[in-house]
Design a protein around this motif. Structure first.
Motif, PDB file in Angstrom:
ATOM      1  N   PHE A  96       0.813  -1.214   0.000  1.00  0.00           N
ATOM      2  CA  PHE A  96       0.000   0.000   0.000  1.00  0.00           C
ATOM      3  C   PHE A  96       0.844   1.262   0.000  1.00  0.00           C
ATOM      4  N   GLN A  97       0.183   2.333  -0.453  1.00  0.00           N
ATOM      5  CA  GLN A  97       0.878   3.599  -0.651  1.00  0.00           C
ATOM      6  C   GLN A  97       1.452   4.175   0.643  1.00  0.00           C
ATOM      7  N   ASP A  98       0.734   3.990   1.735  1.00  0.00           N
ATOM      8  CA  ASP A  98       1.223   4.540   3.000  1.00  0.00           C
ATOM      9  C   ASP A  98       1.926   3.432   3.776  1.00  0.00           C
ATOM     10  N   PRO A  99       3.262   3.368   3.669  1.00  0.00           N
ATOM     11  CA  PRO A  99       3.950   2.184   4.201  1.00  0.00           C
ATOM     12  C   PRO A  99       3.830   2.050   5.713  1.00  0.00           C
ATOM     13  N   MET A 100       3.744   3.185   6.406  1.00  0.00           N
ATOM     14  CA  MET A 100       3.737   3.095   7.861  1.00  0.00           C
ATOM     15  C   MET A 100       2.442   2.483   8.380  1.00  0.00           C
ATOM     16  N   SER A 101       1.363   2.682   7.630  1.00  0.00           N
ATOM     17  CA  SER A 101       0.104   2.130   8.112  1.00  0.00           C
ATOM     18  C   SER A 101       0.027   0.621   7.890  1.00  0.00           C
ATOM     19  N   SER A 102       0.970   0.055   7.117  1.00  0.00           N
ATOM     20  CA  SER A 102       0.909  -1.390   6.874  1.00  0.00           C
ATOM     21  C   SER A 102       1.503  -2.204   8.011  1.00  0.00           C
ATOM     22  N   TYR A 107       3.361  -4.800  17.529  1.00  0.00           N
ATOM     23  CA  TYR A 107       3.828  -6.176  17.422  1.00  0.00           C
ATOM     24  C   TYR A 107       5.206  -6.262  16.781  1.00  0.00           C
ATOM     25  N   THR A 108       5.940  -7.316  17.136  1.00  0.00           N
ATOM     26  CA  THR A 108       7.252  -7.495  16.507  1.00  0.00           C
ATOM     27  C   THR A 108       7.050  -7.837  15.031  1.00  0.00           C
ATOM     28  N   ILE A 109       8.119  -7.582  14.257  1.00  0.00           N
ATOM     29  CA  ILE A 109       8.101  -7.900  12.837  1.00  0.00           C
ATOM     30  C   ILE A 109       7.827  -9.398  12.627  1.00  0.00           C
ATOM     31  N   GLN A 112       4.238 -10.246  12.939  1.00  0.00           N
ATOM     32  CA  GLN A 112       3.406  -9.762  11.830  1.00  0.00           C
ATOM     33  C   GLN A 112       3.563 -10.615  10.568  1.00  0.00           C
ATOM     34  N   ILE A 113       4.796 -11.044  10.308  1.00  0.00           N
ATOM     35  CA  ILE A 113       4.966 -11.906   9.134  1.00  0.00           C
ATOM     36  C   ILE A 113       4.320 -13.268   9.417  1.00  0.00           C
ATOM     37  N   GLU A 114       4.483 -13.737  10.639  1.00  0.00           N
ATOM     38  CA  GLU A 114       3.955 -15.058  10.970  1.00  0.00           C
ATOM     39  C   GLU A 114       2.427 -15.107  10.879  1.00  0.00           C
ATOM     40  N   GLU A 115       1.771 -14.022  11.282  1.00  0.00           N
ATOM     41  CA  GLU A 115       0.313 -13.977  11.189  1.00  0.00           C
ATOM     42  C   GLU A 115      -0.152 -14.213   9.765  1.00  0.00           C
ATOM     43  N   SER A 116       0.544 -13.564   8.845  1.00  0.00           N
ATOM     44  CA  SER A 116       0.173 -13.702   7.448  1.00  0.00           C
ATOM     45  C   SER A 116       0.408 -15.139   6.968  1.00  0.00           C
ATOM     46  N   GLU A 145      17.480 -13.647  12.368  1.00  0.00           N
ATOM     47  CA  GLU A 145      16.899 -14.304  13.552  1.00  0.00           C
ATOM     48  C   GLU A 145      16.605 -13.310  14.664  1.00  0.00           C
ATOM     49  N   SER A 146      17.568 -12.434  14.935  1.00  0.00           N
ATOM     50  CA  SER A 146      17.315 -11.501  16.033  1.00  0.00           C
ATOM     51  C   SER A 146      16.428 -10.353  15.556  1.00  0.00           C
ATOM     52  N   ARG A 147      16.487 -10.018  14.263  1.00  0.00           N
ATOM     53  CA  ARG A 147      15.664  -8.929  13.736  1.00  0.00           C
ATOM     54  C   ARG A 147      14.177  -9.239  13.813  1.00  0.00           C
ATOM     55  N   LEU A 148      13.827 -10.532  13.789  1.00  0.00           N
ATOM     56  CA  LEU A 148      12.411 -10.903  13.885  1.00  0.00           C
ATOM     57  C   LEU A 148      11.806 -10.436  15.199  1.00  0.00           C
TER      58      LEU A 148
END
Ligand SMILES: Nc1ncnc2c1ncn2[C@@H]1O[C@H](COP(=O)(O)OP(=O)(O)OP(=O)(O)O)[C@@H](O)[C@H]1O
Ligand SMILES: [Mg+2]
Length: 323
Positions: A96-102, A107-109, A112-116, A145-148
């Motif tokens: 989406f155009q507004d990256p911050m709203s995505s 929640y940790t990164i 958020q990826i895991e939910e998807s 690994e730590s960035r997640l």
């Protein structure tokens, strides 16, 4: 020739507001071939976002009509909300155009990826973890690994945009629709992120629609392009052809107003006048009030879309020809 993976014919999206009817998109047609990057370019308000949101049933409060809206063998206009939701998750991802709203700041990164992945794949916990690490490395994030475990605010703008790309790629979509994916970034990071995105598309034979207002980005990254103006497609074709020999006076004006295309020009060209208001559009060609080549007919009649050689299409009574 191969059938396009995505095809849109005569798409119109209108909003009924207290100011009147807004024709955000008016009879736009385009297609996306498998493995290619299609640019959709135009000034602010030209209908780029609304056209693409319309495909995915994401326009709120608008009326969407089209003769054809097809993805592979699926008629998009007839999809029920549940089916569309599934398709958006698994087949066509949108950045989406507004990256911050995505990204959700709470929640940790990794979460958020895991939910998807949970929602749209059958991977188990261990596989999900492996996929997440693989994705982060792919988008160029070191020490994945730590960035997640980090939260969005702990990332720079460029890194957040890489995460958003990783999320879009997580479910292995066939098509990515990227709406101004790099506008919020500074120029060097912009180039890196664009490069990453286009490499990921080409290496994994996906297809992409890249929405941008920047013709420089279009010329560097896309295979074909659609030039939009006030809700209409003015010109479309192979990017190289359109950039080197624009046929629509609007495309020509846009190109002449970019410094890098005309370096030895003393003063930069500016298209005279202003973009018409969406609820008060000219009766004939929408570009007529600003067009240096306009004739009386342009004021009164809308130019039909003409098919030229090499897949070029142009909506103009008096196209520019070099011959
Ligand atoms: N929900 C809405 N209600 C009413 N009008 C809308 C709505 N969404 C978009 N519009 C109008 O539709 C037109 C097209 O908007 P759109 O967001 O598609 O433009 P855009 O080309 O993506 O512009 P930008 O480059 O600024 O993102 C604009 O005139 C806009 O104001
Ligand atoms: Mg937009």
């Amino acid at each position: 020739m191969q059938r396009p993976i995505l095809e849109v014919k005569n798409l119109s999206t209108t909003f009924h507001t207290f100011r009147g009817v807004i024709h955000a998109v008016s009879g736009v047609s385009f297609h996306l071939n498998e493995g290619e990057i299609l640019g959709i370019v135009g000034e602010s308000g030209s209908g780029k976002t609304v056209a693409n949101l319309s495909l995915l049933h994401l326009v709120e409060g608008g009326v969407v009509q089209a003769d054809v809206m097809r993805y592979q063998d699926i008629d998009l206009s007839s999809l029920k909300e549940k089916e569309m939701e599934k398709l958006r998750g698994a087949e066509i991802s949108m950045i989406f155009q507004d990256p911050m709203s995505s990204l959700n700041p709470l929640y940790t990164i990794g979460h958020q990826i895991e939910e998807s992945l949970k929602l749209h794949t059958k991977l188990n916990r261990k596989e999900r973890r492996a996929r997440m690490i693989d994705l982060l490395s792919k988008v160029g994030i070191s020490d994945p690994e730590s960035r997640l475990k980090s939260y969005p605010f702990q990332y720079s703008g460029g890194m957040r945009q890489r995460i958003i790309i990783a999320i879009a790629l997580a479910v292995n979509p066939k098509i990515i629709i990227a709406d101004e994916p790099t506008t919020a970034l500074d120029v060097t990071v912009q180039a890196q992120v664009l490069r990453l995105l286009t490499d990921l598309i080409h290496n994994e034979s996906r297809s992409m629609i890249l929405i941008t207002h920047d013709l420089g980005v279009v010329s560097k990254t896309t295979d074909r392009v659609v030039v939009m103006y006030a809700g209409k497609a003015m010109e479309s074709g192979i990017t190289k052809d359109v950039i080197h020999e624009p046929m629509h006076p609007y495309t020509d004006g846009l190109l002449r107003s970019i410094p890098r295309f005309h370096e030895n020009q003393e003063r930069l060209y500016q298209i005279p006048g202003m973009v018409p208001r969406a609820y008060d559009l000219p009766k004939g060609c929408r570009f007529e009030p600003r067009c240096p080549k306009a004739q009386p007919i342009c004021k009164n009649e809308e130019p039909p879309v003409r098919k030229m050689s090499n897949g070029r299409e142009i909506a103009c009574f008096f196209p520019i020809s070099k011959g």
